[in-house]
Design a protein around this motif. Structure first.
Motif, PDB file in Angstrom:
ATOM      1  N   SER A 193       1.045  -1.299  -0.158  1.00 55.45           N
ATOM      2  CA  SER A 193      -0.097   0.143  -0.168  1.00 55.45           C
ATOM      3  C   SER A 193       0.780   1.017   0.369  1.00 55.45           C
ATOM      4  O   SER A 193       1.185   1.826   0.471  1.00 55.45           O
ATOM      5  N   LYS A 194       0.908   1.834  -1.678  1.00 58.58           N
ATOM      6  CA  LYS A 194       1.618   2.940  -1.074  1.00 58.58           C
ATOM      7  C   LYS A 194       2.041   3.917  -0.570  1.00 58.58           C
ATOM      8  O   LYS A 194       2.111   5.313  -0.155  1.00 58.58           O
ATOM      9  N   LYS A 195      -0.120   3.681  -0.380  1.00 60.46           N
ATOM     10  CA  LYS A 195      -0.417   5.334  -0.285  1.00 60.46           C
ATOM     11  C   LYS A 195      -0.518   5.681   1.509  1.00 60.46           C
ATOM     12  O   LYS A 195      -0.775   6.215   1.712  1.00 60.46           O
ATOM     13  N   SER A 196      -0.518   4.438   1.638  1.00 62.85           N
ATOM     14  CA  SER A 196      -0.450   4.100   3.647  1.00 62.85           C
ATOM     15  C   SER A 196       0.767   4.069   3.891  1.00 62.85           C
ATOM     16  O   SER A 196       1.306   3.813   3.952  1.00 62.85           O
ATOM     17  N   SER A 197       0.433   4.909   4.995  1.00 63.72           N
ATOM     18  CA  SER A 197       1.352   5.437   6.177  1.00 63.72           C
ATOM     19  C   SER A 197       1.410   4.644   7.684  1.00 63.72           C
ATOM     20  O   SER A 197       1.973   5.639   8.515  1.00 63.72           O
ATOM     21  N   VAL A 198       0.333   4.427   7.668  1.00 61.61           N
ATOM     22  CA  VAL A 198      -0.188   3.556   9.337  1.00 61.61           C
ATOM     23  C   VAL A 198       0.733   3.220   9.697  1.00 61.61           C
ATOM     24  O   VAL A 198       1.879   2.176   9.462  1.00 61.61           O
ATOM     25  N   ALA A 199       0.673   2.003  11.181  1.00 67.27           N
ATOM     26  CA  ALA A 199       1.778   1.748  12.050  1.00 67.27           C
ATOM     27  C   ALA A 199       0.914   0.403  12.494  1.00 67.27           C
ATOM     28  O   ALA A 199      -0.227   0.127  12.712  1.00 67.27           O
ATOM     29  N   SER A 200       1.646  -0.411  12.060  1.00 68.93           N
ATOM     30  CA  SER A 200       1.405  -1.677  11.754  1.00 68.93           C
ATOM     31  C   SER A 200       0.757  -2.262  13.467  1.00 68.93           C
ATOM     32  O   SER A 200      -0.181  -2.810  13.323  1.00 68.93           O
ATOM     33  N   GLN A 201       0.898  -2.280  14.550  1.00 71.72           N
ATOM     34  CA  GLN A 201       1.498  -2.376  15.598  1.00 71.72           C
ATOM     35  C   GLN A 201      -0.569  -2.083  15.725  1.00 71.72           C
ATOM     36  O   GLN A 201      -1.344  -2.433  16.581  1.00 71.72           O
ATOM     37  N   SER A 202      -0.630  -0.473  15.410  1.00 73.33           N
ATOM     38  CA  SER A 202      -1.587   0.572  15.711  1.00 73.33           C
ATOM     39  C   SER A 202      -2.491  -0.540  15.527  1.00 73.33           C
ATOM     40  O   SER A 202      -3.950  -0.881  15.372  1.00 73.33           O
ATOM     41  N   VAL A 203      -2.345  -0.624  13.850  1.00 72.00           N
ATOM     42  CA  VAL A 203      -3.485  -1.935  12.986  1.00 72.00           C
ATOM     43  C   VAL A 203      -4.106  -3.201  13.772  1.00 72.00           C
ATOM     44  O   VAL A 203      -4.565  -3.453  13.497  1.00 72.00           O
TER      45      VAL A 203
END
Length: 283
Positions: A193-203
């Protein structure tokens, strides 16, 4: 004619077609819908129009309804209707009772048993054998498809911009337990997902909490994920290689007239004509 067009163009095509075709239009999302609906549509009253995507369908339908262009009806995937606000609704639009039409087909009696019988007999599939019953097939496929579906839902709801379309389920499933590795699921989704910058732990925390609170897990499973899960199941349980496309096509072919009549879209569409299904479907 209708591939890769905008809502404006689709509406223009309907206007043009109406000049020499007085039948009603049934707007659907794509070819998979046509493969089922076209067989049972009353051809003297309706013709099916593929939009090749929900956005195109919605855009064309909005214009048609706004212009009072008569004889336009639609059957669309439910997706996240009633779960995420904002979906376009109108009494002339009927939605599938689950995420999409293909997952509704998955739950029709005997359909995926027919798929297994068509492809997996040489690999050891036998109705009545261990792991071969309809319930066991469903449980195994849902177990794999559910976490992907919930992550897709969270991404849409929270605007995470994760690329979940055509998700490579086979990359995140443990081949022994046939269960999804949640950490690998999330890291794979973020990596593609090039447009995403979320943190894996939060997800991860959000996904686990969301899954724990869901009672109707079938509502979150997409037909494509279920078909991909069956492809994995066939390979690991019955040593059979079958493409996702073949799974989906065979399942659609197995939708007989009797099975079709049990779909909610068959009965719900009758509201367009005061409960008369014969106005839409063959009888």
């Amino acid at each position: 004619m209708f591939s890769e067009i905008t809502g404006d163009e689709l509406y223009a095509e309907m206007i043009m077609q109406r000049t020499n075709d007085a039948r009603n239009f049934l707007v659907v999302e794509g070819d998979g819908d046509i493969a089922i609906f076209d067989r049972y549509l009353a051809q003297d009253r309706f013709t099916v129009i593929p939009a090749n995507g929900k956005k195109t369908a919605h855009d064309a339908l909005r214009m048609a309804f706004s212009d009072n262009f008569s004889g336009v009806y639609s059957i669309l995937d439910r997706d996240w209707l009633d779960l995420i606000p904002g979906e376009f609704q109108d009494r002339r639009i009927v939605h599938t009772d689950k995420y999409d039409l293909d997952v509704c087909v998955f739950f029709l009696p005997g359909v995926y048993v027919s798929v297994a019988s068509s492809f997996c007999v040489k690999g050891g599939y036998r109705l009545g054998g261990a792991g071969c019953s309809e319930n066991e097939i469903r449980e195994a496929c849902i177990k794999m498809a559910f976490p992907v579906g919930v992550l897709r839902y969270i991404s849409e709801r929270d605007k995470l911009q994760l690329r979940m379309r055509d998700f490579p389920l086979h990359e995140v499933v443990d081949r022994v337990s046939l269960s999804v590795d949640v950490d690998l699921l999330i890291s794979t989704a973020i990596a593609r997902s090039k447009k995403s910058s979320v943190a894996s732990q939060s997800v991860t925390r959000t996904l686990i909490a969301e899954m724990d609170g869901i009672t109707d897990i079938t509502r979150y499973c997409s037909g494509h994920d279920v078909a991909r899960a069956f492809s994995i199941l066939a390979k690991e349980r019955w040593s059979t290689t079958i493409s996702v496309d073949n799974v989906e096509r065979t399942a659609r072919t197995a939708v007989s007239w009797e099975r079709f009549q049990s779909l909610s879209t068959y009965s719900d569409s009758s509201q367009w004509f005061a409960g008369k299904t014969e106005m839409i479907w063959i009888e």
